[in-house]
Design a protein around this motif. Structure first.
Motif, PDB file in Angstrom:
ATOM      1  N   GLN A   1       9.982   4.775  -3.519  1.00  0.00           N
ATOM      2  CA  GLN A   1       8.633   3.954  -3.841  1.00  0.00           C
ATOM      3  C   GLN A   1       7.698   3.230  -3.682  1.00  0.00           C
ATOM      4  O   GLN A   1       6.817   3.311  -3.750  1.00  0.00           O
ATOM      5  N   ARG A   2       7.882   3.123  -2.224  1.00  0.00           N
ATOM      6  CA  ARG A   2       7.613   2.788  -0.990  1.00  0.00           C
ATOM      7  C   ARG A   2       6.941   4.134  -0.242  1.00  0.00           C
ATOM      8  O   ARG A   2       5.728   3.914   0.364  1.00  0.00           O
ATOM      9  N   LEU A   3       7.499   5.023   0.002  1.00  0.00           N
ATOM     10  CA  LEU A   3       6.394   6.290   0.659  1.00  0.00           C
ATOM     11  C   LEU A   3       6.336   7.179   0.362  1.00  0.00           C
ATOM     12  O   LEU A   3       5.864   8.301   0.416  1.00  0.00           O
ATOM     13  N   GLU A   4       6.998   7.587  -0.979  1.00  0.00           N
ATOM     14  CA  GLU A   4       6.747   8.809  -2.341  1.00  0.00           C
ATOM     15  C   GLU A   4       7.062  10.233  -0.951  1.00  0.00           C
ATOM     16  O   GLU A   4       8.717  10.447  -1.678  1.00  0.00           O
ATOM     17  N   GLU A   5       6.932  10.691  -0.385  1.00  0.00           N
ATOM     18  CA  GLU A   5       7.465  11.484   0.188  1.00  0.00           C
ATOM     19  C   GLU A   5       7.920  11.406   2.089  1.00  0.00           C
ATOM     20  O   GLU A   5       7.545  11.029   2.399  1.00  0.00           O
ATOM     21  N   TYR A   6       9.511  11.424   2.050  1.00  0.00           N
ATOM     22  CA  TYR A   6       9.921  10.633   3.447  1.00  0.00           C
ATOM     23  C   TYR A   6      11.299  12.001   3.912  1.00  0.00           C
ATOM     24  O   TYR A   6      11.644  13.013   3.060  1.00  0.00           O
ATOM     25  N   MET A   7      10.907  10.738   5.526  1.00  0.00           N
ATOM     26  CA  MET A   7      12.499  11.700   5.494  1.00  0.00           C
ATOM     27  C   MET A   7      13.306  10.691   6.503  1.00  0.00           C
ATOM     28  O   MET A   7      12.821   9.731   7.002  1.00  0.00           O
TER      29      MET A   7
ATOM     30  N   PHE B   1      24.463  -1.751   5.850  1.00  0.00           N
ATOM     31  CA  PHE B   1      24.241  -0.329   6.137  1.00  0.00           C
ATOM     32  C   PHE B   1      22.440  -0.484   6.337  1.00  0.00           C
ATOM     33  O   PHE B   1      22.511  -1.105   5.559  1.00  0.00           O
ATOM     34  N   VAL B   2      22.193   0.661   7.173  1.00  0.00           N
ATOM     35  CA  VAL B   2      20.934   0.094   7.216  1.00  0.00           C
ATOM     36  C   VAL B   2      20.424   1.583   7.875  1.00  0.00           C
ATOM     37  O   VAL B   2      20.386   2.414   8.647  1.00  0.00           O
ATOM     38  N   PHE B   3      18.832   1.422   7.238  1.00  0.00           N
ATOM     39  CA  PHE B   3      18.807   3.055   6.650  1.00  0.00           C
ATOM     40  C   PHE B   3      17.183   2.761   7.923  1.00  0.00           C
ATOM     41  O   PHE B   3      16.359   2.099   7.119  1.00  0.00           O
ATOM     42  N   PHE B   4      16.647   3.656   7.969  1.00  0.00           N
ATOM     43  CA  PHE B   4      14.652   4.227   8.828  1.00  0.00           C
ATOM     44  C   PHE B   4      13.969   5.371   8.275  1.00  0.00           C
ATOM     45  O   PHE B   4      14.920   6.061   8.429  1.00  0.00           O
ATOM     46  N   PHE B   5      13.354   4.742   7.427  1.00  0.00           N
ATOM     47  CA  PHE B   5      12.648   6.122   7.254  1.00  0.00           C
ATOM     48  C   PHE B   5      10.861   6.367   7.891  1.00  0.00           C
ATOM     49  O   PHE B   5      10.590   5.020   8.460  1.00  0.00           O
ATOM     50  N   THR B   6      10.246   7.449   7.979  1.00  0.00           N
ATOM     51  CA  THR B   6       9.440   7.551   7.647  1.00  0.00           C
ATOM     52  C   THR B   6       8.795   8.306   6.948  1.00  0.00           C
ATOM     53  O   THR B   6       9.130   8.902   6.499  1.00  0.00           O
ATOM     54  N   PRO B   7       7.408   8.276   6.778  1.00  0.00           N
ATOM     55  CA  PRO B   7       7.186   9.305   5.389  1.00  0.00           C
ATOM     56  C   PRO B   7       6.337  10.741   6.348  1.00  0.00           C
ATOM     57  O   PRO B   7       6.160  10.683   7.198  1.00  0.00           O
ATOM     58  N   ILE B   8       6.397  11.220   5.220  1.00  0.00           N
ATOM     59  CA  ILE B   8       5.992  13.185   5.892  1.00  0.00           C
ATOM     60  C   ILE B   8       4.446  12.731   5.624  1.00  0.00           C
ATOM     61  O   ILE B   8       4.038  12.400   4.403  1.00  0.00           O
TER      62      ILE B   8
ATOM     63  N   GLY C   1      14.947   5.080  15.646  1.00  0.00           N
ATOM     64  CA  GLY C   1      13.734   5.426  14.175  1.00  0.00           C
ATOM     65  C   GLY C   1      12.074   4.834  14.600  1.00  0.00           C
ATOM     66  O   GLY C   1      11.513   5.691  14.392  1.00  0.00           O
ATOM     67  N   LEU C   2      12.500   3.973  15.344  1.00  0.00           N
ATOM     68  CA  LEU C   2      11.112   3.170  15.954  1.00  0.00           C
ATOM     69  C   LEU C   2       9.989   3.769  17.098  1.00  0.00           C
ATOM     70  O   LEU C   2       9.185   3.977  16.554  1.00  0.00           O
ATOM     71  N   ASN C   3      10.898   4.579  17.731  1.00  0.00           N
ATOM     72  CA  ASN C   3      10.074   5.912  18.609  1.00  0.00           C
ATOM     73  C   ASN C   3      10.509   7.178  17.840  1.00  0.00           C
ATOM     74  O   ASN C   3       9.542   7.851  18.819  1.00  0.00           O
ATOM     75  N   HIS C   4      10.491   6.910  16.864  1.00  0.00           N
ATOM     76  CA  HIS C   4      10.051   8.417  16.217  1.00  0.00           C
ATOM     77  C   HIS C   4       8.922   8.419  14.799  1.00  0.00           C
ATOM     78  O   HIS C   4       9.562   9.273  13.968  1.00  0.00           O
ATOM     79  N   GLY C   5       8.804   7.058  14.649  1.00  0.00           N
ATOM     80  CA  GLY C   5       7.814   7.008  13.734  1.00  0.00           C
ATOM     81  C   GLY C   5       8.514   6.178  12.200  1.00  0.00           C
ATOM     82  O   GLY C   5       7.826   6.345  11.091  1.00  0.00           O
ATOM     83  N   ALA C   6       9.692   5.802  12.655  1.00  0.00           N
ATOM     84  CA  ALA C   6       9.982   4.938  11.025  1.00  0.00           C
ATOM     85  C   ALA C   6       8.701   3.547  10.489  1.00  0.00           C
ATOM     86  O   ALA C   6       8.290   3.355  11.329  1.00  0.00           O
ATOM     87  N   LYS C   7       8.889   4.263   9.267  1.00  0.00           N
ATOM     88  CA  LYS C   7       7.332   3.336   8.501  1.00  0.00           C
ATOM     89  C   LYS C   7       8.342   1.935   7.437  1.00  0.00           C
ATOM     90  O   LYS C   7       8.047   0.758   6.912  1.00  0.00           O
ATOM     91  N   LEU C   8       9.617   2.248   7.684  1.00  0.00           N
ATOM     92  CA  LEU C   8      10.763   1.954   6.450  1.00  0.00           C
ATOM     93  C   LEU C   8      11.435   1.379   6.739  1.00  0.00           C
ATOM     94  O   LEU C   8      12.453   2.032   7.585  1.00  0.00           O
ATOM     95  N   LYS C   9      12.599   0.178   6.766  1.00  0.00           N
ATOM     96  CA  LYS C   9      13.775  -0.313   7.226  1.00  0.00           C
ATOM     97  C   LYS C   9      14.088  -0.927   5.850  1.00  0.00           C
ATOM     98  O   LYS C   9      13.495  -1.968   5.498  1.00  0.00           O
TER      99      LYS C   9
END
Length: 109
Positions: free
Chosen positions: A45-51, A100-107, A84-92
């Motif tokens: 919903q927030r990033l469309e394409e993500y990792m 349960f905690v997840f860190f995502f980055t947009p592609i 996560g922070l050091n590898h570009g996370a933009k969403l927690k």
């Protein structure tokens, strides 16, 4: 001498640059897999394409990538946060107050 103007506490990760979504479903989730489905929905919903970059499952006390917390004591694991922070996370996505905690980055193409 301590600099009181600094808003960051030493040793505590600075999450001010990422969006945080805290979720507390009405029914307690059965396991990590159920939480992952919800977290991925939020990322889509927030990033469309993500990792997915990193995550933590408190039930099993497991973080991914594994062994990223470099502590010899029994304190809480936080290596997945730094990773996560050091590898570009933009969403927690935090489900059930840290269970349960997840860190995502947009592609970005």
């Amino acid at each position: 001498m301590t600099d009181k103007s600094c808003p960051i506490t030493p040793g505590v990760p600075d999450l001010s640059t990422i969006e945080t979504v805290s979720l507390n479903p009405e029914n307690t989730l059965q396991n990590y897999q159920k939480a992952m489905v919800i977290a991925k929905e939020q990322a889509e919903q927030r990033l469309e394409e993500y990792m997915l970059i990193s995550w933590y499952d408190r039930d099993r006390d497991f973080e991914s990538p594994p062994n990223t917390t470099e502590k010899s004591d029994d304190g809480p694991k936080d290596g997945y946060i730094h990773y996560g922070l050091n590898h570009g996370a933009k969403l927690k996505v935090d489900i059930e107050n840290g269970r349960f905690v997840f860190f995502f980055t947009p592609i970005e193409w």
